[in-house]
Design a protein around this motif. Structure first.
Motif, PDB file in Angstrom:
ATOM      1  N   TYR A  35       0.892  -1.166   0.000  1.00 41.33           N
ATOM      2  CA  TYR A  35       0.000   0.000   0.000  1.00 41.33           C
ATOM      3  C   TYR A  35       0.920   1.202   0.000  1.00 41.33           C
ATOM      4  N   THR A  36       0.973   1.927  -1.112  1.00 39.73           N
ATOM      5  CA  THR A  36       2.061   2.874  -1.308  1.00 39.73           C
ATOM      6  C   THR A  36       1.577   4.154  -1.965  1.00 39.73           C
ATOM      7  N   GLU A  37       2.486   5.099  -2.074  1.00 41.54           N
ATOM      8  CA  GLU A  37       2.222   6.366  -2.746  1.00 41.54           C
ATOM      9  C   GLU A  37       2.880   6.333  -4.119  1.00 41.54           C
ATOM     10  N   LEU A  38       2.107   6.679  -5.163  1.00 43.99           N
ATOM     11  CA  LEU A  38       2.623   6.712  -6.525  1.00 43.99           C
ATOM     12  C   LEU A  38       2.181   8.011  -7.201  1.00 43.99           C
ATOM     13  N   PRO A  39       2.854   8.423  -8.258  1.00 46.66           N
ATOM     14  CA  PRO A  39       2.441   9.643  -8.961  1.00 46.66           C
ATOM     15  C   PRO A  39       1.028   9.500  -9.537  1.00 46.66           C
ATOM     16  N   ASP A  40       0.297  10.606  -9.558  1.00 46.36           N
ATOM     17  CA  ASP A  40      -1.006  10.586 -10.211  1.00 46.36           C
ATOM     18  C   ASP A  40      -0.827  10.235 -11.686  1.00 46.36           C
ATOM     19  N   PRO A  41      -1.774   9.482 -12.264  1.00 49.53           N
ATOM     20  CA  PRO A  41      -1.625   9.089 -13.669  1.00 49.53           C
ATOM     21  C   PRO A  41      -1.828  10.263 -14.621  1.00 49.53           C
ATOM     22  N   LYS A  42      -1.166  10.196 -15.762  1.00 48.97           N
ATOM     23  CA  LYS A  42      -1.383  11.155 -16.837  1.00 48.97           C
ATOM     24  C   LYS A  42      -2.614  10.741 -17.642  1.00 48.97           C
ATOM     25  N   VAL A  43      -3.317  11.723 -18.176  1.00 51.79           N
ATOM     26  CA  VAL A  43      -4.570  11.459 -18.889  1.00 51.79           C
ATOM     27  C   VAL A  43      -4.364  11.723 -20.376  1.00 51.79           C
ATOM     28  N   GLY A  44      -4.431  10.674 -21.182  1.00 55.18           N
ATOM     29  CA  GLY A  44      -4.256  10.806 -22.626  1.00 55.18           C
ATOM     30  C   GLY A  44      -5.475  11.405 -23.301  1.00 55.18           C
ATOM     31  N   PRO A  45      -5.379  11.675 -24.601  1.00 50.81           N
ATOM     32  CA  PRO A  45      -6.473  12.346 -25.314  1.00 50.81           C
ATOM     33  C   PRO A  45      -7.767  11.554 -25.378  1.00 50.81           C
ATOM     34  N   ASP A  46      -7.684  10.218 -25.309  1.00 53.97           N
ATOM     35  CA  ASP A  46      -8.881   9.377 -25.411  1.00 53.97           C
ATOM     36  C   ASP A  46      -9.262   8.750 -24.072  1.00 53.97           C
ATOM     37  N   SER A  47      -8.779   9.337 -22.978  1.00 54.58           N
ATOM     38  CA  SER A  47      -9.014   8.785 -21.650  1.00 54.58           C
ATOM     39  C   SER A  47      -9.653   9.823 -20.740  1.00 54.58           C
ATOM     40  N   VAL A  48     -10.165   9.326 -19.619  1.00 57.02           N
ATOM     41  CA  VAL A  48     -10.645  10.203 -18.551  1.00 57.02           C
ATOM     42  C   VAL A  48      -9.959   9.793 -17.258  1.00 57.02           C
ATOM     43  N   LEU A  49      -9.818  10.737 -16.357  1.00 56.86           N
ATOM     44  CA  LEU A  49      -9.272  10.451 -15.034  1.00 56.86           C
ATOM     45  C   LEU A  49     -10.437  10.143 -14.110  1.00 56.86           C
ATOM     46  N   VAL A  50     -10.416   8.962 -13.501  1.00 56.70           N
ATOM     47  CA  VAL A  50     -11.493   8.517 -12.629  1.00 56.70           C
ATOM     48  C   VAL A  50     -10.999   8.469 -11.195  1.00 56.70           C
ATOM     49  N   ARG A  51     -11.750   9.103 -10.300  1.00 60.23           N
ATOM     50  CA  ARG A  51     -11.502   8.918  -8.870  1.00 60.23           C
ATOM     51  C   ARG A  51     -12.275   7.670  -8.451  1.00 60.23           C
ATOM     52  N   VAL A  52     -11.555   6.648  -8.051  1.00 58.91           N
ATOM     53  CA  VAL A  52     -12.132   5.331  -7.822  1.00 58.91           C
ATOM     54  C   VAL A  52     -12.892   5.309  -6.490  1.00 58.91           C
TER      55      VAL A  52
END
Length: 308
Positions: free
Chosen positions: A17-34
């Motif tokens: 259970y760790t800390e990682l960088p927030d993901p990058k969002v490509g042109p055909d993607s959305v960022l989802v808060r799970v």
């Protein structure tokens, strides 16, 4: 962001259970808060390295392919979703690295559908992979139709319980194998239960003397071959667990992301024809325990991680 990741293949001891960088969002993607992420057998099989010969992996590797959550940002080419939309997704990509056991996930729109209002977050998070497996097995591989009889092996499990309901929604007669402690529950879903184990073929024939129209194997262990004795047409056997079904004339089903199929499942849920039985929920930090329970293979319904 907080996430569940592994830095090498192995048992539960490699889960962090760790800390990682927030993901990058490509042109055909959305960022989802799970909000919730379903736990599936493939997750711990990836952790153990069983799929290494099939799918490229990059470490640190965030596990998980199921999610339900809220859109936080959209890529430049996205018109299907807006910030604030509630979605579900089977977010399988071409390699395993950026999974759904995380607070934030960049999800291609091809993997998503709108969350069914009828399901809470836990049930919605447990729907995508299991629901698509059942739907693609019954509808696409077996072409199940109203009035037909289908035999579903392991009908009380996470995929099986959804397959029963999908079969019933199609107007089919469903015979489902399960341990006797789950028979009343299967009857409640609309299936005619039979006990698995020695003598199964004879028990099925008592219910369907002329055989069954189709069979869906969700467990392996020779059930595809046994189904060949019970179906009238061997092209109407499908298995998610035994590639040997192809040699019998049937279909091997490897579930794939499909927005239209996922939307069809959401529509069934909102119509009151599909519920997602949730066996257990765990906080994200206890993903290793959730996977251990899943690996036992005895749960009735889905195991889900809740992400706060």
């Amino acid at each position: 962001m907080k996430a569940i990741a592994i830095r090498r293949y192995g048992g539960p001891e490699v889960v962090e259970y760790t800390e990682l960088p927030d993901p990058k969002v490509g042109p055909d993607s959305v960022l989802v808060r799970v909000k919730a992420a379903g736990v599936n057998p493939v997750d711990w099989k990836i952790r153990e390295g069983y799929l290494d010969g099939m799918i490229d992996a990059h470490f640190p590797l965030v596990m998980g392919w199921d999610l339900a959550g809220v859109v936080q940002a959209v890529g430049g080419g996205v018109t299907e979703y807006a910030v604030g939309d509630e979605v579900i997704g089977y977010v399988r990509k071409d390699c395993v690295e950026h999974g759904t056991y995380a607070e934030l996930v960049a999800a291609p729109v091809r993997t998503l559908a709108r969350k069914p209002a009828a399901l809470d977050w836990a049930a919605a998070g447990g729907l995508p992979l299991a629901g698509l497996t059942a739907y693609q097995g019954l509808v696409k591989a077996l072409r199940l139709a109203a009035g037909e009889t289908v035999l579903i092996h392991a009908a009380a499990g996470g995929v099986g319980s959804l397959a029963v309901q999908i079969g019933v929604s199609l107007g089919a007669r469903v015979i489902g194998t399960a341990s006797e402690r789950n028979h009343d529950w299967l009857r409640g879903l609309g299936a005619e239960p039979v006990a698995h184990g020695e003598g199964l073929a004879e028990r099925v024939r008592e219910l369907a003397p002329d055989g069954v129209d189709a069979a869906l194997d969700l467990v392996g262990g020779g059930m595809a071959a046994l189904s060949a004795e019970l179906v009238r047409d061997r092209t109407r056997i499908a298995s998610v667990a035994d590639y040997g079904v192809v040699a019998l004339g049937g279909h091997y089903v490897w579930v794939r992301p499909d927005a239209a199929d996922l939307t069809a499942l959401a529509d069934l849920a909102d119509a009151g024809k599909l519920s997602v039985p949730v066996a257990s929920t765990f906080p994200l930090a206890q993903a290793a325990s959730a996977q251990a329970l899943n690996a036992e293979g005895r749960t009735r319904g889905k195991i889900v991680l809740l992400v706060d």
